[in-house]
Design a protein around this motif. Structure first.
Motif, PDB file in Angstrom:
ATOM      1  N   GLN A  57      16.927  61.124  70.843  1.00  0.00           N
ATOM      2  CA  GLN A  57      17.562  62.135  71.696  1.00  0.00           C
ATOM      3  C   GLN A  57      18.979  61.733  72.083  1.00  0.00           C
ATOM      4  OE1 GLN A  57      14.324  63.318  70.592  1.00  0.00           O
ATOM      5  NE2 GLN A  57      15.843  64.716  71.397  1.00  0.00           N
ATOM      6  N   THR A  58      19.237  60.436  72.199  1.00  0.00           N
ATOM      7  CA  THR A  58      20.617  59.999  72.432  1.00  0.00           C
ATOM      8  C   THR A  58      21.491  60.406  71.257  1.00  0.00           C
ATOM      9  OG1 THR A  58      19.836  58.115  73.742  1.00  0.00           O
ATOM     10  CG2 THR A  58      22.092  58.015  72.930  1.00  0.00           C
ATOM     11  N   ALA A 115      22.183  63.979  71.586  1.00  0.00           N
ATOM     12  CA  ALA A 115      23.188  64.273  72.608  1.00  0.00           C
ATOM     13  C   ALA A 115      24.592  63.927  72.127  1.00  0.00           C
ATOM     14  CB  ALA A 115      22.867  63.489  73.884  1.00  0.00           C
ATOM     15  N   SER A 143      23.156  71.878  73.733  1.00  0.00           N
ATOM     16  CA  SER A 143      22.451  70.918  72.880  1.00  0.00           C
ATOM     17  C   SER A 143      22.507  69.519  73.467  1.00  0.00           C
ATOM     18  CB  SER A 143      23.058  70.911  71.470  1.00  0.00           C
ATOM     19  OG  SER A 143      22.677  72.062  70.766  1.00  0.00           O
ATOM     20  N   THR A 144      23.662  69.141  73.990  1.00  0.00           N
ATOM     21  CA  THR A 144      23.776  67.824  74.613  1.00  0.00           C
ATOM     22  C   THR A 144      22.850  67.715  75.815  1.00  0.00           C
ATOM     23  OG1 THR A 144      26.054  67.483  73.865  1.00  0.00           O
ATOM     24  CG2 THR A 144      25.356  66.258  75.807  1.00  0.00           C
ATOM     25  N   VAL A 145      22.829  68.749  76.672  1.00  0.00           N
ATOM     26  CA  VAL A 145      21.969  68.734  77.850  1.00  0.00           C
ATOM     27  C   VAL A 145      20.494  68.731  77.439  1.00  0.00           C
ATOM     28  CG1 VAL A 145      21.273  70.072  79.889  1.00  0.00           C
ATOM     29  CG2 VAL A 145      23.692  69.815  79.332  1.00  0.00           C
ATOM     30  N   ASN A 150      19.191  67.353  74.842  1.00  0.00           N
ATOM     31  CA  ASN A 150      18.830  66.008  74.409  1.00  0.00           C
ATOM     32  C   ASN A 150      18.889  64.996  75.549  1.00  0.00           C
ATOM     33  OD1 ASN A 150      18.382  65.841  71.303  1.00  0.00           O
ATOM     34  ND2 ASN A 150      20.056  67.294  71.568  1.00  0.00           N
ATOM     35  N   LEU A 151      19.773  65.212  76.519  1.00  0.00           N
ATOM     36  CA  LEU A 151      19.756  64.350  77.703  1.00  0.00           C
ATOM     37  C   LEU A 151      18.439  64.510  78.455  1.00  0.00           C
ATOM     38  CD1 LEU A 151      23.405  64.769  79.059  1.00  0.00           C
ATOM     39  CD2 LEU A 151      22.422  62.744  77.980  1.00  0.00           C
TER      40      LEU A 151
END
Length: 436
Positions: free
Chosen positions: A159-160, A163, A292-294, A296-297
């Motif tokens: 997930q990092t 992100a 998408s970043t949120v 995966n965060l």
């Protein structure tokens, strides 16, 4: 009554062994980070590639290429467990990372949609092979009741990577073009792979399964692990595969596979198409990528939360609860919420979505013996890849038909299906144990 003090020499030895185990998990984490970046980078560049007409990509062809990738993952994942038992974990890990790195570079120099799709297919082989092997490493080199947490920690790397991928795209697309995003995504492996080759040991369980008992015992002792029970002198190469189906185990195995199908359909369907669906629903391009970043965060937090809870109450219960909640939050993504509220919903959807599937792996890993774990994980992930193939295709088909608003409802239904399948798997385990 107080415990007697631990002699300094023994305390020092224990600390050194714990450090060695931590290094193994850290190396696996770093390699899975590369896997995460190369998995999610495609979804991050899709809006630019489709919007700019690069390589002639449309919603439909992009969905097909996403399915090529996940089909490659399916094959790579299924083969990984059996091949690992034959050749060892180390060679399998390094081959998989090398393959998806070269293929990602190939995507960056592709001159047509066919060539691009071919490299994404090859990339999928390597991406799919690495994850179950890395998870098996993490579970084997963790001690006590920490195996689900170890699985969650390693998957935080995935997930990092998910992100980081949209941030790479945001930083490079406007200034250097979409090709540079793929090239930049492949570069870290050039540094990390030689380090991994030096630090990653062979699995004691795999050494024992291959009849190399002295090496297995030495490797286990060198990392403070329990010695692996010796299998028969002439082990059956297909023993791990047979273990998935004997003694009425087949029903549980099939239900695990169906749960994984639902989980990976969610992971790859929502993960790939979230930016594009949000754009089609009227949100700004910057917000669409940052969603998408949120997402995966939220996944990173979810791995740690789910891992600790699963070690305390059992991963099967967490899977059922997580998939049910995932269905609710994914459905909310398509309800035209204010942007600020939507960021919160996306975060919690990610928290539940990715860790729910990871706890499927933790369930299977703890359900099977260590010598069968690679095969069991490889097959449950591999069968799940059919969902990973179907998810991107479904998203592309809905977008191409002008039904972006149906996408999240379809994925929400998938979450409920996964919860029911794991509940039924739990029932079969209980019935089998009651009959003994």
């Amino acid at each position: 009554m107080s415990r007697p003090p631990i002699p300094p020499a023994l305390a020092s030895e224990s600390s050194d062994l714990a450090r060695r185990r931590l290094i193994v998990i850290a190396v696996c984490w770093a390699l899975v980070l590369l896997d995460g970046i190369d998995t999610f980078i495609y979804g991050a560049v899709l809006p630019e590639m489709i919007g700019g007409g690069h390589l002639g990509l449309t919603d439909a062809t992009a969905g097909n290429i996403g399915s090529y990738t996940t089909f490659g993952m399916l094959v790579g994942t299924i083969l990984s467990g059996t091949v690992t038992r034959w050749v060892g974990r180390r060679p399998a890990v390094f081959a998989s990372v090398g393959l998806f790195t070269v293929a990602t570079l190939g995507c960056g120099v592709s001159t047509g949609a066919g060539m691009f799709g071919f490299f994404r297919l090859l990339c999928g082989f390597g991406l799919g092979a690495l994850l179950p092997i890395a998870i098996a490493y993490g579970m084997e080199f963790s001690t006590g009741r920490r195996k689900a947490l170890a699985t969650g920690i390693i998957m935080t790397a995935h997930q990092t990577g998910g992100a980081i991928a949209p941030l790479i795209a945001l930083g490079l697309i406007d200034s250097a073009g979409w090709r540079s995003v793929f090239i930049a995504s492949a570069v870290p492996a050039v540094v990390l792979l030689p380090i991994a080759i030096r630090l990653l040991p062979e699995s004691p369980a795999i050494l024992a399964a291959r009849g190399r008992h002295e090496e297995s015992e030495a490797a286990a002792a060198g990392y403070g692990l329990d010695p692996i029970a010796r299998p028969p002198e002439r082990p059956d190469r297909w023993e791990s595969m047979k273990a998935l189906f004997r003694d009425r185990q087949w029903s549980t195995t099939l239900l695990f596979w169906l749960t994984s199908f639902a989980g990976l359909m969610l992971v790859y369907g929502v993960g790939q198409w979230l930016p594009k669906i949000m754009g089609d629903l009227g949100y700004e391009t910057g917000d669409s990528l940052l969603f998408s970043t949120v997402l995966n965060l939220g996944g990173i937090v979810g791995m740690l939360v789910a891992g600790r809870l699963a070690d305390a109450v059992g991963p099967r219960r967490i899977v059922v609860l997580w998939f049910t909640l995932t269905a609710a939050f994914v459905y909310m993504l398509g309800t035209h919420l204010p942007v600020a509220v939507l960021y919160v919903v996306v975060f919690f959807a990610g928290l539940l979505l990715f860790s729910g599937q990871t706890m499927v792996y933790a369930t299977v890993g703890t359900h099977h013996a260590s010598s069968d774990r690679d095969t069991a994980l490889g097959w449950v992930a591999g069968m799940g890849r059919f969902g990973a193939v179907f998810g991107p295709w479904l998203g592309g088909a809905l977008l191409a038909a002008g039904h972006a608003d149906y996408g999240f409802a379809a994925f929400a239904a998938t979450g409920l299906f996964g919860a029911v399948m794991m509940a039924l798997a739990t029932l079969t385990i209980w019935l089998r144990r009651s009959a003994v």
